[in-house]
Write a protein that holds these residues in place. Structure first.
Motif, short mmCIF file in Angstrom:
data_model
loop_
_atom_site.label_atom_id
_atom_site.label_comp_id
_atom_site.label_asym_id
_atom_site.label_seq_id
_atom_site.Cartn_x
_atom_site.Cartn_y
_atom_site.Cartn_z
N VAL A 53 -17.36 20.29 -21.26
CA VAL A 53 -17.24 18.99 -21.93
C VAL A 53 -18.63 18.40 -22.07
N GLN B 229 -15.70 19.63 -26.66
CA GLN B 229 -15.45 20.62 -25.62
C GLN B 229 -15.28 21.99 -26.24
N ALA C 24 -19.34 23.53 -27.27
CA ALA C 24 -19.04 22.13 -26.96
C ALA C 24 -20.04 21.19 -27.62
#
Length: 226
Positions: A184, A199, A206
């Protein structure tokens, strides 16, 4: 490992260093992530230098897009396959059972780690020679047109056009087991007080998602156009 040493132009007697570059975090606490971090920076510099020579008439935007297409995970994954890395990667049992040796992000990171170790052991000239060898058969004209702009490149170009600082990417969280992680990432533009999250199965994926989300904020924010 000897065959790989020959392909990389790396001394066979230093094979232990190559082993480090091919060690995934699921296999050992001494893994390749720091070398991957170094190799990522070296790769971008080597490709930038190479493109400046190969494409003397290209604009900054064209150079950025071509570089982004060359150093993307998909491109590095193909190089990893060509080098035979799936058979050489050191993976934990869980990662290997779930197909980690063929995973795009793992192979791409391993290629960058190998570039990192060549740079760390032999210097920039050797790393540059290796990168040129790995990319020597790439059709740059086709590569430049192969994809739409990477969202990270688009965001960077938009901010540069407005004479603003580059976005800041921050690792917020890593979820899941080692063999099936989700990263994340937050992407922020402090000068505009904007923040977005993304993400993916790798940090780079991400970051792309976060950049795309922030670009969407820019497009929907009143009075701004990308």
């Amino acid at each position: 490992m000897i065959a790989l040493s020959a392909q990389l132009g790396f001394p066979a007697q230093r094979a232990s260093q190559l082993r480090h570059a091919l060690t995934h975090r699921s296999f050992s606490a001494t893994h390749n992530e720091r070398l991957e971090f170094l190799g990522d920076a070296v790769l971008n510099l080597c490709i930038s230098d190479w493109l400046m020579q190969r494409l003397p008439a290209a604009t900054e935007g064209e150079l950025s897009r071509t570089r982004a297409n060359l150093v993307c995970e998909e491109s590095l994954h193909k190089i990893g396959l060509q080098l035979g890395l799936p058979k050489l990667l050191l993976l934990g049992e869980g990662e290997r059972k779930t197909g980690g040796s063929q995973r795009v992000s793992i192979l791409a990171d391993a290629v960058e780690a190998l570039i990192g170790v060549v740079y760390a052991e032999q210097g920039y000239a050797a790393a540059q020679t290796l990168v040129k060898r790995l990319f020597e058969n790439v059709d740059l004209s086709a590569t430049a047109k192969a994809k739409a702009k990477d969202p990270k490149t688009s965001l960077q170009e938009w901010l540069q056009a407005k004479r603003m600082a580059l976005p800041v990417y921050t690792l917020d969280e890593v979820r899941g087991a080692e063999h099936q992680q989700t990263f994340v990432i937050s992407c922020s533009v402090p000068a505009m007080d904007l923040l977005a999250h993304g993400q993916g199965s790798s940090r780079k994926a991400a970051e792309r998602e976060a950049a795309a989300a922030l670009l969407n904020l820019l497009m929907t924010k009143k009075g701004l156009k990308t």
